[in-house]
Write an enzyme that holds these catalytic residues in place. Structure first.
Site, PDB file in Angstrom:
ATOM      1  N   HIS A 125     -52.933 -18.573  -3.205  1.00 41.90           N
ATOM      2  CA  HIS A 125     -53.003 -17.124  -3.451  1.00 41.90           C
ATOM      3  C   HIS A 125     -53.280 -16.342  -2.184  1.00 41.90           C
ATOM      4  O   HIS A 125     -53.749 -15.213  -2.237  1.00 41.90           O
ATOM      5  CB  HIS A 125     -54.077 -16.830  -4.513  1.00 41.90           C
ATOM      6  CG  HIS A 125     -53.747 -17.442  -5.835  1.00 41.90           C
ATOM      7  ND1 HIS A 125     -54.682 -17.662  -6.820  1.00 41.90           N
ATOM      8  CD2 HIS A 125     -52.572 -17.924  -6.327  1.00 41.90           C
ATOM      9  CE1 HIS A 125     -54.099 -18.220  -7.867  1.00 41.90           C
ATOM     10  NE2 HIS A 125     -52.824 -18.409  -7.594  1.00 41.90           N
ATOM     11  N   THR A 194     -62.218 -24.146 -11.577  1.00 41.23           N
ATOM     12  CA  THR A 194     -61.228 -23.128 -11.933  1.00 41.23           C
ATOM     13  C   THR A 194     -61.127 -23.006 -13.448  1.00 41.23           C
ATOM     14  O   THR A 194     -61.229 -23.982 -14.173  1.00 41.23           O
ATOM     15  CB  THR A 194     -59.836 -23.433 -11.338  1.00 41.23           C
ATOM     16  OG1 THR A 194     -58.928 -22.386 -11.721  1.00 41.23           O
ATOM     17  CG2 THR A 194     -59.285 -24.771 -11.791  1.00 41.23           C
TER      18      THR A 194
HETATM   19  C1  BV8 Z   1     -46.180 -15.375 -10.139  1.00 41.29           C
HETATM   20  C2  BV8 Z   1     -55.448 -13.471  -5.412  1.00 41.29           C
HETATM   21  C3  BV8 Z   1     -43.896 -14.843 -10.598  1.00 41.29           C
HETATM   22  C4  BV8 Z   1     -55.985 -12.125  -5.260  1.00 41.29           C
HETATM   23  C5  BV8 Z   1     -55.014 -14.156  -7.712  1.00 41.29           C
HETATM   24  C6  BV8 Z   1     -46.273 -18.383 -15.977  1.00 41.29           C
HETATM   25  C7  BV8 Z   1     -45.690 -18.713 -14.756  1.00 41.29           C
HETATM   26  C8  BV8 Z   1     -45.837 -17.865 -13.653  1.00 41.29           C
HETATM   27  C9  BV8 Z   1     -46.576 -16.672 -13.762  1.00 41.29           C
HETATM   28  C10 BV8 Z   1     -47.154 -16.360 -14.964  1.00 41.29           C
HETATM   29  C11 BV8 Z   1     -47.001 -17.196 -16.075  1.00 41.29           C
HETATM   30  N1  BV8 Z   1     -47.688 -16.632 -17.097  1.00 41.29           N
HETATM   31  C12 BV8 Z   1     -48.249 -15.480 -16.685  1.00 41.29           C
HETATM   32  C13 BV8 Z   1     -47.926 -15.276 -15.390  1.00 41.29           C
HETATM   33  C14 BV8 Z   1     -48.351 -14.115 -14.609  1.00 41.29           C
HETATM   34  C15 BV8 Z   1     -49.627 -14.398 -13.826  1.00 41.29           C
HETATM   35  C16 BV8 Z   1     -50.656 -15.165 -14.610  1.00 41.29           C
HETATM   36  O1  BV8 Z   1     -50.811 -16.373 -14.429  1.00 41.29           O
HETATM   37  N2  BV8 Z   1     -51.379 -14.480 -15.482  1.00 41.29           N
HETATM   38  C17 BV8 Z   1     -52.396 -15.140 -16.255  1.00 41.29           C
HETATM   39  C18 BV8 Z   1     -53.725 -14.424 -16.107  1.00 41.29           C
HETATM   40  C19 BV8 Z   1     -51.925 -15.208 -17.687  1.00 41.29           C
HETATM   41  N3  BV8 Z   1     -49.302 -15.106 -12.610  1.00 41.29           N
HETATM   42  C20 BV8 Z   1     -48.882 -14.404 -11.552  1.00 41.29           C
HETATM   43  O2  BV8 Z   1     -48.698 -13.202 -11.578  1.00 41.29           O
HETATM   44  C21 BV8 Z   1     -48.607 -15.185 -10.286  1.00 41.29           C
HETATM   45  N4  BV8 Z   1     -47.325 -14.758  -9.781  1.00 41.29           N
HETATM   46  O3  BV8 Z   1     -46.151 -16.421 -10.712  1.00 41.29           O
HETATM   47  O4  BV8 Z   1     -45.039 -14.620  -9.809  1.00 41.29           O
HETATM   48  C22 BV8 Z   1     -44.124 -14.219 -11.953  1.00 41.29           C
HETATM   49  C23 BV8 Z   1     -44.742 -12.976 -12.061  1.00 41.29           C
HETATM   50  C24 BV8 Z   1     -44.929 -12.404 -13.341  1.00 41.29           C
HETATM   51  C25 BV8 Z   1     -44.517 -13.094 -14.502  1.00 41.29           C
HETATM   52  C26 BV8 Z   1     -43.934 -14.372 -14.362  1.00 41.29           C
HETATM   53  C27 BV8 Z   1     -43.735 -14.916 -13.094  1.00 41.29           C
HETATM   54  C28 BV8 Z   1     -49.624 -14.821  -9.199  1.00 41.29           C
HETATM   55  C29 BV8 Z   1     -50.971 -15.366  -9.566  1.00 41.29           C
HETATM   56  C30 BV8 Z   1     -51.960 -15.105  -8.401  1.00 41.29           C
HETATM   57  C31 BV8 Z   1     -52.783 -13.887  -8.686  1.00 41.29           C
HETATM   58  N5  BV8 Z   1     -53.778 -13.713  -7.647  1.00 41.29           N
HETATM   59  N6  BV8 Z   1     -55.875 -13.995  -6.704  1.00 41.29           N
HETATM   60  C32 BV8 Z   1     -57.487 -12.123  -5.250  1.00 41.29           C
HETATM   61  O5  BV8 Z   1     -58.133 -13.198  -5.254  1.00 41.29           O
HETATM   62  O6  BV8 Z   1     -58.009 -10.992  -5.225  1.00 41.29           O
HETATM   63  S1  BV8 Z   1     -55.514 -15.026  -9.079  1.00 41.29           S
HETATM   64  C33 BV8 Z   1     -57.200 -15.041  -9.253  1.00 41.29           C
HETATM   65  O7  BV8 Z   1     -57.448 -15.916 -10.363  1.00 41.29           O
HETATM   66  C34 BV8 Z   1     -57.953 -15.665  -8.095  1.00 41.29           C
HETATM   67  O8  BV8 Z   1     -57.137 -16.193  -7.053  1.00 41.29           O
HETATM   68  C35 BV8 Z   1     -58.645 -16.850  -8.734  1.00 41.29           C
HETATM   69  O9  BV8 Z   1     -58.824 -17.877  -7.877  1.00 41.29           O
HETATM   70  C36 BV8 Z   1     -57.639 -17.178  -9.773  1.00 41.29           C
HETATM   71  C37 BV8 Z   1     -58.045 -18.149 -10.813  1.00 41.29           C
HETATM   72  O10 BV8 Z   1     -59.346 -17.841 -11.169  1.00 41.29           O
HETATM   73  P1  BV8 Z   1     -60.441 -18.984 -10.844  1.00 41.29           P
HETATM   74  O11 BV8 Z   1     -60.353 -19.345  -9.414  1.00 41.29           O
HETATM   75  O12 BV8 Z   1     -60.276 -20.065 -11.832  1.00 41.29           O
HETATM   76  O13 BV8 Z   1     -61.780 -18.188 -11.026  1.00 41.29           O
HETATM   77  P2  BV8 Z   1     -62.467 -17.836 -12.410  1.00 41.29           P
HETATM   78  O14 BV8 Z   1     -63.559 -16.870 -12.108  1.00 41.29           O
HETATM   79  O15 BV8 Z   1     -61.420 -17.488 -13.414  1.00 41.29           O
HETATM   80  O16 BV8 Z   1     -63.101 -19.212 -12.906  1.00 41.29           O
HETATM   81  C38 BV8 Z   1     -64.116 -19.815 -12.154  1.00 41.29           C
HETATM   82  C39 BV8 Z   1     -64.402 -21.135 -12.869  1.00 41.29           C
HETATM   83  O17 BV8 Z   1     -65.382 -21.836 -12.107  1.00 41.29           O
HETATM   84  C40 BV8 Z   1     -64.971 -20.955 -14.269  1.00 41.29           C
HETATM   85  O18 BV8 Z   1     -64.270 -21.812 -15.155  1.00 41.29           O
HETATM   86  C41 BV8 Z   1     -66.437 -21.388 -14.142  1.00 41.29           C
HETATM   87  O19 BV8 Z   1     -66.883 -22.111 -15.267  1.00 41.29           O
HETATM   88  C42 BV8 Z   1     -66.385 -22.313 -12.966  1.00 41.29           C
HETATM   89  N7  BV8 Z   1     -67.599 -22.341 -12.148  1.00 41.29           N
HETATM   90  C43 BV8 Z   1     -68.396 -21.306 -11.798  1.00 41.29           C
HETATM   91  N8  BV8 Z   1     -69.378 -21.752 -10.973  1.00 41.29           N
HETATM   92  C44 BV8 Z   1     -69.154 -23.093 -10.802  1.00 41.29           C
HETATM   93  C45 BV8 Z   1     -68.022 -23.462 -11.536  1.00 41.29           C
HETATM   94  N9  BV8 Z   1     -67.560 -24.728 -11.575  1.00 41.29           N
HETATM   95  C46 BV8 Z   1     -68.224 -25.653 -10.859  1.00 41.29           C
HETATM   96  N10 BV8 Z   1     -69.311 -25.373 -10.117  1.00 41.29           N
HETATM   97  C47 BV8 Z   1     -69.800 -24.105 -10.063  1.00 41.29           C
HETATM   98  N11 BV8 Z   1     -70.883 -23.839  -9.314  1.00 41.29           N
END
Ligand code: BV8
Length: 251
Positions: A125, A194
């Protein structure tokens, strides 16, 4: 932490020939970097990162999005790699020294894996550490940008934006190629810190399973992949990973 799970994970790690690790915000949480989906406190509590991390938000309100990333950068720049980052760098070293293959795919933009010594990190990302001019495409290290007024512009007059992949934007082709090559030939896939909800990154674990790789999840909370992995270790990455690496390679 259940010893049997750790011992099993250590055995899987020791016998693996090609390991892929996917990390998310959870590996940086113990460094003090806010995760993407845990509720924020203070000024940013009222904003949803899913709304701000989009090209639409930047085009509508470049000042707000610039402020958000500058605030996040300020927090990252004071943060240090934690034992989870260090354990992953040591894991890579041990596996490559034994002639195995290792790839670290991260969704994080904070650069902490590299500061911990991991090499060849695939930043799926992008990174907050460089920005680019929306007019010329020219890159500038964030540390060289003057944030005394918002939004920030390059000398060419174009708005500067962080070099991250926003929702709705394509990942860099070279990152996707590197990720798919590594996942397509791995025999062990670890999903660490993640929520496994963002694609295409979240799809890599399924791709690994489909080629018969073993899968391990290390996460504080259950996620949509917890039921599908071969081994789920629920807890803090900064505690579990060092023990896993220690048992696999040091004992
Ligand atoms: C794309 C950068 C083409 C900016 C981010 C299917 C295929 C392709 C795309 C899609 C699809 N379905 C939907 C889509 C669209 C979208 C998507 O996935 N939406 C989701 C929400 C449904 N994807 C996209 O748009 C991607 N582009 O594929 O282009 C396209 C476009 C549109 C439609 C189709 C195709 C681009 C995705 C990238 C977006 N940019 N970040 C920034 O950071 O500001 S994503 C963002 O979420 C961050 O990068 C982050 O890293 C990422 C994932 O989140 P996590 O890292 O998992 O963080 P989170 O807080 O959620 O979770 C933390 C976890 O850690 C928790 O589970 C917690 O329990 C745990 N935790 C906490 N503390 C600890 C711990 N574990 C262990 N130890 C600890 N101490």
């Amino acid at each position: 932490m259940h010893d049997s799970g750790l011992l099993r994970a250590a055995d899987m790690l020791r016998s693996a020939r090609s390991v892929v690790v996917l990390t998310g915000a959870g590996v940086s949480a113990e460094s003090g970097v806010p995760t993407f989906r845990d509720p924020e406190e203070g000024l940013w509590a009222k904003y949803d990162p899913m709304e701000l991390a989009t090209i639409g938000a930047f085009e509508r309100d470049p000042e707000l999005v610039t402020r958000w990333y500058h605030w996040r950068f300020e927090r990252c720049s004071h943060c240090r790699p934690n034992p989870a980052h260090t354990a992953l760098a040591l894991m890579q070293q041990r596996i490559e020294t034994h002639g195995g293959a290792f790839a670290l795919l991260t969704q994080n933009i904070d650069g902490l894996h590299q500061r911990a010594g991991s090499t060849g990190v695939v930043e799926l990302h992008g990174t907050i550490l460089t920005w680019r001019c929306t007019k010329t495409g020219r890159h500038t290290p964030m540390a060289d940008i003057d944030f005394t007024s918002y939004p920030v512009r390059s000398e060419a007059g174009g708005l500067l934006r962080p070099n991250v992949v926003w929702f709705g934007e394509m990942l860099a082709p070279e990152a996707v190629d590197a990720a798919e090559r590594a996942v397509g030939s791995c025999d062990l896939f670890l999903s660490v810190g993640t929520s496994a909800v963002v694609y295409p990154a979240a799809g890599y674990i399924e791709q690994a399973r489909s080629i018969g790789a073993s899968t391990i999840e290390v996460n504080r909370d259950p996620t949509p992949v917890t039921a599908a992995v071969d081994l789920s270790l629920q807890g803090l990455a900064g505690e579990i990973l060092p023990q896993m690496v220690q048992r696999a390679f040091e004992s």
